[in-house]
Design an enzyme around this catalytic site. Structure first.
Site, PDB file in Angstrom:
ATOM      1  N   GLU A   1      -5.613  -8.597   0.669  1.00 22.03           N
ATOM      2  CA  GLU A   1      -6.305  -8.258   1.919  1.00 22.03           C
ATOM      3  C   GLU A   1      -7.760  -7.961   1.595  1.00 22.03           C
ATOM      4  OE1 GLU A   1      -4.732  -5.043   4.302  1.00 22.03           O
ATOM      5  OE2 GLU A   1      -2.678  -5.767   4.053  1.00 22.03           O
TER       6      GLU A   1
ATOM      7  N   GLU B   1       0.795  -1.233   0.000  1.00 17.42           N
ATOM      8  CA  GLU B   1       0.000   0.000   0.000  1.00 17.42           C
ATOM      9  C   GLU B   1       0.827   1.282   0.000  1.00 17.42           C
ATOM     10  OE1 GLU B   1      -2.980  -0.141   3.019  1.00 17.42           O
ATOM     11  OE2 GLU B   1      -3.928  -1.905   2.188  1.00 17.42           O
TER      12      GLU B   1
HETATM   13  C1  FCB Z   1      -4.734  -2.084   5.373  1.00 14.57           C
HETATM   14  C2  FCB Z   1      -3.379  -2.447   5.945  1.00 14.57           C
HETATM   15  C3  FCB Z   1      -3.432  -3.477   7.038  1.00 14.57           C
HETATM   16  C4  FCB Z   1      -4.608  -3.253   7.959  1.00 14.57           C
HETATM   17  C5  FCB Z   1      -5.881  -3.119   7.169  1.00 14.57           C
HETATM   18  C6  FCB Z   1      -7.114  -2.948   8.008  1.00 14.57           C
HETATM   19  O1  FCB Z   1      -4.694  -0.824   4.832  1.00 14.57           O
HETATM   20  O2  FCB Z   1      -2.524  -2.910   4.936  1.00 14.57           O
HETATM   21  O3  FCB Z   1      -2.209  -3.456   7.709  1.00 14.57           O
HETATM   22  O4  FCB Z   1      -4.382  -2.159   8.756  1.00 14.57           O
HETATM   23  O5  FCB Z   1      -5.783  -2.031   6.297  1.00 14.57           O
END
Ligand code: FCB
Length: 480
Positions: A386, A198
């Site tokens: 994620e 990110e």
């Molecule tokens: C993302 C992050 C992770 C966590 C989630 C909820 O942006 O990569 O570390 O904090 O959000």
């Protein structure tokens, strides 16, 4: 892939139903007979994700150097109630227990990150063998349990000792050296590496808004330079891994590209979403996928545009084996008569969200994440690296956590991911964020994203309803 689904599943469920009659539970039978089961492709990878600073703790152990998140979280007023990652989930010591949780879920992959300052306590220079040994132990434990390790090299815990942090171009080079070292020593047993996690979070949120470590609020030109160093670090690392890791090692990144969802699924709005995807992600994913900044970005930034050295963009555009997408929330977009061709649609105040203020719910975001990126850049493979949500979990008097809201969120998102898979997009796997509650950055321990509840006083992990639900999804390779 398309219609494998119900017919094949029907064959397997016949057997399952028979054995269910032999003594197992009735709901299972009812589920098995549901005609709406959506089967994922064979070999689809199901996993969970975590990150070093959020779960490991043991910040002073075995030679680890401090990271910017140690400094930041120990600075008054920066995190919720002054929470820090000093102990977090104590995964540094409890990793075998965590692997057991993974095993119980039936996942075939675990995405976790390496703390750069455990390997190079000062960011560069002498490596710390004890740091590497820890990750070798984790990897071996996973492999023993048939869980494939997917390693993120940088999930925001930048070594504090690096002068200037991401403001310095030298940090990008230091990252490549660290990536070379880790991939050289772990690629005998790890096949998949993500460079960075990110970009926007460790550049804009950290150097522009001051929300994340190191908490700076720099002017635009300097922020753009930080962004450039971030993507340059990624490109240099791709090259460094290719040069040092075993042949066959697969490399990608984990990126939370803004996902533009067409307000209505019609040609003009779909086209608007595509345009928005390129321009809205211009400093990051677009630059990585195209090896150049868009004209729009350079025009918008004008004299604040980043300083680019010869060869940078080629490195940044280094070919990847896969793209990882962290996907949580949609941005709705519509066609518009302006030259840009799109307009962002504002959310109404009643728009629903989960426990984190930014986490607006729009499950079709998972479909459009895969589709937009695939249609525009045709990556060889994609992973959802994620997806998940925070929820206000409570423990019932008999010790259960019935997070039906999280199950609702996950079920709906996976339904839309299934659509992407069944339309033939090259989506290979899904990592749920997160295996367990952990240190949620500036929100400290106030936001729980886990499918295992963690009592941070005792470190006891308890599966939530969502863990049970995810286990069934994995076992069936299908979502209802
Ligand atoms: C993302 C992050 C992770 C966590 C989630 C909820 O942006 O990569 O570390 O904090 O959000």
């Amino acid at each position: 892939m398309k219609n494998l689904t119900r017919r094949r599943f029907g064959v397997t469920v016949a057997g399952a139903a028979a054995s269910a009659f032999a003594g197992a539970s009735f709901p299972r039978i009812a589920f098995a007979q549901t005609p709406s089961l959506q089967q994922f492709p064979a070999n689809f990878l199901w996993g969970c994700a975590t990150a070093s600073y959020q779960v490991e703790g043991a910040v002073n152990e075995d030679g680890r150097g401090p990271s910017v998140w140690d400094t930041f979280s120990h600075t008054r007023g920066k995190t919720f109630q002054g929470d820090t990652g000093d102990v977090a989930d104590d995964s540094y010591h409890l990793y075998t227990e965590d692997v057991r949780l993974l095993k119980n879920l039936g996942v075939t992959g675990y995405r976790f990150s390496i703390s750069w300052s455990r390997i190079f306590p000062k960011g560069t220079g002498q490596p710390n063998e004890k740091g590497l040994a820890y990750y070798q132990r984790v990897v071996d434990e996973l492999l023993k349990n048939n869980i494939a390790p997917y390693i993120t090299l940088f999930h925001w815990d930048l070594p504090q000792a690096l002068p200037g942090g991401w403001q310095s171009r030298d940090t990008s080079k230091a990252f490549a050296d660290y990536a070379a070292y880790v991939s050289k020593h772990l690629s005998d047993r790890v096949q998949h590496f993500f460079t960075t996690n990110e970009f926007v979070c460790f550049t804009d949120l950290s150097y522009k808004n001051g929300q994340f470590a190191p908490g700076l609020k720099l002017p635009a030109a300097q922020v753009n330079q930080v962004r450039h160093h971030g993507i340059l670090a990624h490109g240099l690392a791709v090259q460094a891994i290719r040069a040092n890791a075993r042949t066959g090692t697969k490399i990608g990144l984990a990126e939370n590209a803004t996902v533009y969802v067409p307000v209505i699924e019609s040609r003009e709005h779909i086209e608007a979403a595509r345009r928005a995807t390129r321009e809205g992600n211009a400093p990051f994913l677009t630059a990585v996928m195209e090896g150049k900044y868009t004209d729009g970005y350079l025009e918008r930034e004008g004299t604040n545009a980043p300083k680019v050295e010869a060869g940078d963009m080629k490195l940044i555009g280094s070919p990847l084996d896969f793209v990882g997408l962290n996907v949580y929330t949609p941005e709705y977009v519509r066609a518009d008569a302006t030259p840009a061709g799109f307009a962002i649609v504002r959310r109404q105040t009643s728009y629903p969200r989960m426990a984190s203020s930014w986490l607006y719910i729009g499950p079709e975001v998972l479909y459009w994440a895969v589709r937009n990126v695939s249609d525009i850049w045709k990556p060889r493979a994609l992973y959802i690296t994620e997806n998940g949500c925070s929820a206000d979990d409570v423990i019932t008097t008999d010790g259960r956590i019935e997070d039906t809201d999280r199950v609702m969120y996950l079920r709906n998102h996976l339904t839309h991911l299934h659509r992407a898979a069944s339309e033939g997009y090259p989506i290979k796997g899904y990592f749920l964020w997160s295996l367990m509650d952990n240190f949620e950055w500036a929100d400290g321990y106030s936001k729980r994203f886990g499918i295992h509840y963690v009592d941070f006083k005792t470190q006891k992990r308890t599966p939530k309803l969502s863990a049970e639900w995810y286990r069934e999804v994995i076992a069936r390779n299908a979502v209802e």
